[in-house]
Scaffold this motif. Sequence first.
Motif, PDB file in Angstrom:
ATOM      1  N   LEU A   9       0.948  -1.205   0.044  1.00 21.92           N
ATOM      2  CA  LEU A   9       0.032   0.061  -0.025  1.00 21.92           C
ATOM      3  C   LEU A   9       0.890   1.501   0.070  1.00 21.92           C
ATOM      4  O   LEU A   9       0.504   2.268  -0.362  1.00 21.92           O
ATOM      5  CB  LEU A   9      -0.900   0.007   1.300  1.00 21.92           C
ATOM      6  CG  LEU A   9      -2.304  -0.684   1.136  1.00 21.92           C
ATOM      7  CD1 LEU A   9      -2.768  -1.127   2.291  1.00 21.92           C
ATOM      8  CD2 LEU A   9      -3.159  -0.104  -0.005  1.00 21.92           C
ATOM      9  N   GLN A  10       1.990   1.305   0.786  1.00 22.85           N
ATOM     10  CA  GLN A  10       3.030   2.170   0.642  1.00 22.85           C
ATOM     11  C   GLN A  10       3.435   2.840  -0.717  1.00 22.85           C
ATOM     12  O   GLN A  10       3.623   3.869  -1.158  1.00 22.85           O
ATOM     13  CB  GLN A  10       4.222   2.339   1.483  1.00 22.85           C
ATOM     14  CG  GLN A  10       5.403   3.103   1.683  1.00 22.85           C
ATOM     15  CD  GLN A  10       4.356   4.441   1.995  1.00 22.85           C
ATOM     16  OE1 GLN A  10       3.933   4.548   2.882  1.00 22.85           O
ATOM     17  NE2 GLN A  10       4.634   5.419   1.415  1.00 22.85           N
ATOM     18  N   SER A  11       3.545   1.401  -1.604  1.00 22.75           N
ATOM     19  CA  SER A  11       3.981   1.563  -3.111  1.00 22.75           C
ATOM     20  C   SER A  11       2.777   2.313  -3.908  1.00 22.75           C
ATOM     21  O   SER A  11       3.064   3.211  -4.652  1.00 22.75           O
ATOM     22  CB  SER A  11       4.239   0.207  -3.697  1.00 22.75           C
ATOM     23  OG  SER A  11       5.224  -0.444  -3.045  1.00 22.75           O
ATOM     24  N   ILE A  12       1.645   1.991  -3.470  1.00 25.77           N
ATOM     25  CA  ILE A  12       0.599   2.817  -4.171  1.00 25.77           C
ATOM     26  C   ILE A  12       0.583   4.320  -3.804  1.00 25.77           C
ATOM     27  O   ILE A  12       0.334   5.228  -4.713  1.00 25.77           O
ATOM     28  CB  ILE A  12      -0.955   2.087  -3.813  1.00 25.77           C
ATOM     29  CG1 ILE A  12      -0.971   0.545  -4.099  1.00 25.77           C
ATOM     30  CG2 ILE A  12      -1.849   3.020  -4.457  1.00 25.77           C
ATOM     31  CD1 ILE A  12      -2.199  -0.239  -3.931  1.00 25.77           C
ATOM     32  N   LEU A  13       0.592   4.377  -2.344  1.00 25.96           N
ATOM     33  CA  LEU A  13       0.743   6.021  -1.924  1.00 25.96           C
ATOM     34  C   LEU A  13       2.025   6.638  -2.880  1.00 25.96           C
ATOM     35  O   LEU A  13       1.954   7.968  -3.353  1.00 25.96           O
ATOM     36  CB  LEU A  13       0.944   6.203  -0.688  1.00 25.96           C
ATOM     37  CG  LEU A  13      -0.114   5.661   0.097  1.00 25.96           C
ATOM     38  CD1 LEU A  13       0.332   5.531   1.948  1.00 25.96           C
ATOM     39  CD2 LEU A  13      -1.232   6.633   0.033  1.00 25.96           C
TER      40      LEU A  13
END
Length: 275
Positions: free
Chosen positions: A241-245
Amino acid sequence: MNIRNERISILGLGAMGRALASALLEAGREVTVWNRTPGKAGELVARGAREASSVEEAIGTGGLTVACLLDDVSVRETLAPAMRKLAGGTLVNLTSGSVRQARELAGWLEGHGVRFLAGGIMAVPPTVGTEGAFILYSGARDLFDRVAPVLGPIGRPHWVGEDPGFAALYDMAALSGMYGMGAGADHAVALVHAEGGDVETFKREVLRPWMEQMLPITVDGADVSESVPDEYNPAMQATGLQSILSASGEAGVPADLAGHLRASLWRMRRAVAAG
Ligand code: FVH
């Protein structure tokens, strides 16, 4: 009278009220319509509906009254002056609202001698009356059994219990699922658009097949507890999810949804760490 031919009065000719009236006319039902602002009934009248000039007149045609208005306040405002006319009759409320509003409306109507069925429409105007459309109802089972064949043409009737709040409960919960899915799809498309991808190709070849693959897993796996399945690695999920952010930040696309999901996963990680 054949129950299927019971007269139906529809209060409210917004996009949904018009779709309901249209599906009922299509099925050969006798339909009376009323709307606060006149001028919305033209096409329905041309197809055989009767237009009432007041709520009392609409209710007075007998049979079943269906309200499909903006919200609970508009239902109260519309019905209050006509309660004497409605006494002894039946109201089906297909207006969206909260559980408490549905329960209080039921009490108010029953106090005036009106039989009441609460509803939640699991369709949008273009899908009313189509195969996938269904309508949640809650309230007395015998009333549902009477109403279901009358209103069947708008969508498959599905009774969810005696508690008048339950149609609203399931309606709101299902809408929450839909809005989450919709927000995720919008964010996905915004990302692809912002980085110069072909949105239509992405939707057709990637997003749709991916979401179709994940939909049953997502629904079956939805859980109110913070327990984590063995095969599920919250640390990996939170990093993903950090990668999506990060991708959103690079593309200049707001990522509020992913931020909330990451916070939820971190809660899970803490729960796992706490044993
Ligand atoms: N349209 C949709 O996709 C969703 C699908 C799921 C179910 N919802 C719910 O259905 C209710 C009606 O929605 P709608 O799409 O018909 O809404 P509008 O087109 O905005 O029409 C609103 C009607 O309500 C009337 N109205 C508003 N305030 C009052 C009032 N104070 N007194 C009497 N009538 C009122 C309005 O009348 P007018 O503005 O034309 O005079 C329209 O008839 C809703 O609960 C959705 O959540 C739809």
